[in-house]
Scaffold this motif. Sequence first.
Motif, PDB file in Angstrom:
ATOM      1  N   ALA A  42       0.836  -1.208   0.000  1.00 43.81           N
ATOM      2  CA  ALA A  42       0.000   0.000   0.000  1.00 43.81           C
ATOM      3  C   ALA A  42       0.867   1.253   0.000  1.00 43.81           C
ATOM      4  O   ALA A  42       0.571   2.224  -0.715  1.00 43.81           O
ATOM      5  N   GLY A  43       1.932   1.230   0.779  1.00 45.99           N
ATOM      6  CA  GLY A  43       2.850   2.368   0.789  1.00 45.99           C
ATOM      7  C   GLY A  43       3.514   2.572  -0.556  1.00 45.99           C
ATOM      8  O   GLY A  43       3.660   3.710  -1.028  1.00 45.99           O
ATOM      9  N   LEU A  44       3.904   1.491  -1.179  1.00 44.43           N
ATOM     10  CA  LEU A  44       4.543   1.580  -2.496  1.00 44.43           C
ATOM     11  C   LEU A  44       3.587   2.133  -3.543  1.00 44.43           C
ATOM     12  O   LEU A  44       3.979   2.917  -4.411  1.00 44.43           O
ATOM     13  N   LEU A  45       2.320   1.729  -3.462  1.00 38.24           N
ATOM     14  CA  LEU A  45       1.334   2.208  -4.431  1.00 38.24           C
ATOM     15  C   LEU A  45       1.047   3.704  -4.290  1.00 38.24           C
ATOM     16  O   LEU A  45       0.492   4.312  -5.198  1.00 38.24           O
ATOM     17  N   GLN A  46       1.433   4.285  -3.180  1.00 35.60           N
ATOM     18  CA  GLN A  46       1.250   5.718  -3.005  1.00 35.60           C
ATOM     19  C   GLN A  46       2.214   6.516  -3.871  1.00 35.60           C
ATOM     20  O   GLN A  46       1.929   7.663  -4.212  1.00 35.60           O
ATOM     21  N   VAL A  47       3.328   5.892  -4.236  1.00 31.47           N
ATOM     22  CA  VAL A  47       4.358   6.639  -4.972  1.00 31.47           C
ATOM     23  C   VAL A  47       4.777   5.993  -6.286  1.00 31.47           C
ATOM     24  O   VAL A  47       5.522   6.593  -7.042  1.00 31.47           O
ATOM     25  N   LEU A  48       4.311   4.769  -6.538  1.00 29.18           N
ATOM     26  CA  LEU A  48       4.720   4.052  -7.745  1.00 29.18           C
ATOM     27  C   LEU A  48       3.514   3.537  -8.515  1.00 29.18           C
ATOM     28  O   LEU A  48       2.448   3.310  -7.939  1.00 29.18           O
ATOM     29  N   GLU A  49       3.721   3.307  -9.785  1.00 28.99           N
ATOM     30  CA  GLU A  49       2.702   2.645 -10.603  1.00 28.99           C
ATOM     31  C   GLU A  49       2.635   1.173 -10.201  1.00 28.99           C
ATOM     32  O   GLU A  49       3.557   0.651  -9.556  1.00 28.99           O
ATOM     33  N   GLU A  50       1.579   0.496 -10.602  1.00 27.87           N
ATOM     34  CA  GLU A  50       1.324  -0.877 -10.158  1.00 27.87           C
ATOM     35  C   GLU A  50       2.494  -1.829 -10.426  1.00 27.87           C
ATOM     36  O   GLU A  50       2.943  -2.529  -9.523  1.00 27.87           O
ATOM     37  N   GLU A  51       2.999  -1.861 -11.644  1.00 27.48           N
ATOM     38  CA  GLU A  51       4.089  -2.789 -11.954  1.00 27.48           C
ATOM     39  C   GLU A  51       5.366  -2.438 -11.197  1.00 27.48           C
ATOM     40  O   GLU A  51       6.054  -3.323 -10.665  1.00 27.48           O
ATOM     41  N   ASP A  52       5.673  -1.164 -11.109  1.00 22.37           N
ATOM     42  CA  ASP A  52       6.857  -0.741 -10.358  1.00 22.37           C
ATOM     43  C   ASP A  52       6.717  -1.077  -8.874  1.00 22.37           C
ATOM     44  O   ASP A  52       7.690  -1.469  -8.224  1.00 22.37           O
ATOM     45  N   ALA A  53       5.505  -0.934  -8.352  1.00 28.30           N
ATOM     46  CA  ALA A  53       5.262  -1.285  -6.950  1.00 28.30           C
ATOM     47  C   ALA A  53       5.472  -2.785  -6.734  1.00 28.30           C
ATOM     48  O   ALA A  53       6.025  -3.195  -5.705  1.00 28.30           O
ATOM     49  N   PHE A  54       5.067  -3.603  -7.703  1.00 27.82           N
ATOM     50  CA  PHE A  54       5.288  -5.052  -7.602  1.00 27.82           C
ATOM     51  C   PHE A  54       6.779  -5.364  -7.515  1.00 27.82           C
ATOM     52  O   PHE A  54       7.214  -6.103  -6.629  1.00 27.82           O
ATOM     53  N   TRP A  55       7.560  -4.793  -8.427  1.00 29.73           N
ATOM     54  CA  TRP A  55       8.993  -5.089  -8.435  1.00 29.73           C
ATOM     55  C   TRP A  55       9.701  -4.528  -7.201  1.00 29.73           C
ATOM     56  O   TRP A  55      10.619  -5.138  -6.664  1.00 29.73           O
ATOM     57  N   ALA A  56       9.254  -3.385  -6.731  1.00 33.75           N
ATOM     58  CA  ALA A  56       9.826  -2.830  -5.503  1.00 33.75           C
ATOM     59  C   ALA A  56       9.508  -3.738  -4.313  1.00 33.75           C
ATOM     60  O   ALA A  56      10.365  -3.961  -3.444  1.00 33.75           O
ATOM     61  N   LEU A  57       8.291  -4.281  -4.268  1.00 29.60           N
ATOM     62  CA  LEU A  57       7.927  -5.233  -3.212  1.00 29.60           C
ATOM     63  C   LEU A  57       8.839  -6.458  -3.264  1.00 29.60           C
ATOM     64  O   LEU A  57       9.324  -6.923  -2.227  1.00 29.60           O
ATOM     65  N   CYS A  58       9.097  -6.955  -4.471  1.00 29.26           N
ATOM     66  CA  CYS A  58       9.993  -8.110  -4.629  1.00 29.26           C
ATOM     67  C   CYS A  58      11.376  -7.815  -4.044  1.00 29.26           C
ATOM     68  O   CYS A  58      11.928  -8.631  -3.299  1.00 29.26           O
ATOM     69  N   VAL A  59      11.921  -6.666  -4.381  1.00 30.74           N
ATOM     70  CA  VAL A  59      13.251  -6.303  -3.882  1.00 30.74           C
ATOM     71  C   VAL A  59      13.237  -6.173  -2.368  1.00 30.74           C
ATOM     72  O   VAL A  59      14.116  -6.697  -1.673  1.00 30.74           O
ATOM     73  N   LEU A  60      12.248  -5.480  -1.842  1.00 28.05           N
ATOM     74  CA  LEU A  60      12.191  -5.277  -0.388  1.00 28.05           C
ATOM     75  C   LEU A  60      12.074  -6.591   0.369  1.00 28.05           C
ATOM     76  O   LEU A  60      12.784  -6.831   1.340  1.00 28.05           O
ATOM     77  N   VAL A  61      11.171  -7.437  -0.066  1.00 30.50           N
ATOM     78  CA  VAL A  61      10.920  -8.682   0.660  1.00 30.50           C
ATOM     79  C   VAL A  61      12.042  -9.692   0.462  1.00 30.50           C
ATOM     80  O   VAL A  61      12.480 -10.343   1.408  1.00 30.50           O
ATOM     81  N   GLU A  62      12.546  -9.807  -0.763  1.00 31.72           N
ATOM     82  CA  GLU A  62      13.509 -10.857  -1.064  1.00 31.72           C
ATOM     83  C   GLU A  62      14.956 -10.458  -0.783  1.00 31.72           C
ATOM     84  O   GLU A  62      15.760 -11.296  -0.387  1.00 31.72           O
ATOM     85  N   ALA A  63      15.291  -9.219  -0.996  1.00 28.89           N
ATOM     86  CA  ALA A  63      16.698  -8.836  -0.910  1.00 28.89           C
ATOM     87  C   ALA A  63      17.029  -7.912   0.248  1.00 28.89           C
ATOM     88  O   ALA A  63      18.175  -7.833   0.653  1.00 28.89           O
ATOM     89  N   ARG A  64      16.048  -7.231   0.788  1.00 33.90           N
ATOM     90  CA  ARG A  64      16.361  -6.224   1.786  1.00 33.90           C
ATOM     91  C   ARG A  64      15.868  -6.561   3.184  1.00 33.90           C
ATOM     92  O   ARG A  64      16.615  -6.498   4.129  1.00 33.90           O
ATOM     93  N   LEU A  65      14.627  -6.875   3.327  1.00 33.84           N
ATOM     94  CA  LEU A  65      14.083  -7.019   4.672  1.00 33.84           C
ATOM     95  C   LEU A  65      14.491  -8.315   5.359  1.00 33.84           C
ATOM     96  O   LEU A  65      14.859  -8.313   6.515  1.00 33.84           O
ATOM     97  N   GLY A  66      14.383  -9.429   4.662  1.00 33.58           N
ATOM     98  CA  GLY A  66      14.727 -10.701   5.282  1.00 33.58           C
ATOM     99  C   GLY A  66      13.721 -11.149   6.335  1.00 33.58           C
ATOM    100  O   GLY A  66      13.905 -12.159   6.983  1.00 33.58           O
TER     101      GLY A  66
END
Length: 92
Positions: A42-66
């Motif tokens: 939801a936070g990502l969708l506030q600043v990104l388009e749908e597809e970009d928000a999806f890829w940003a979620l992937c990076v955050l969950v898979e590579a950053r947050l752990g």
Amino acid sequence: MPDLPIFQTKEGLSKLSNILHAYALRSPDVVGYCQGTNIICAGLLQVLEEEDAFWALCVLVEARLGYYAPSMISLKVDQSVLQRVVSFRLPR
């Protein structure tokens, strides 16, 4: 985040749902759906388009947050650090 105007519309909810479903399909063995990803998305969708928000979620969950690994080791470490900081700042 659910109180934000974008999520009061069918379009906003649809975007959120699309991203969460797509991510669950992307990594069913690792994460699938995990409560809490909706807030990140939801936070990502506030600043990104749908597809970009999806890829940003992937990076955050898979590579950053752990946090969303099966062991949730990063979450456990952060909880331990928070507990120590709170104990130090607010001793009994």
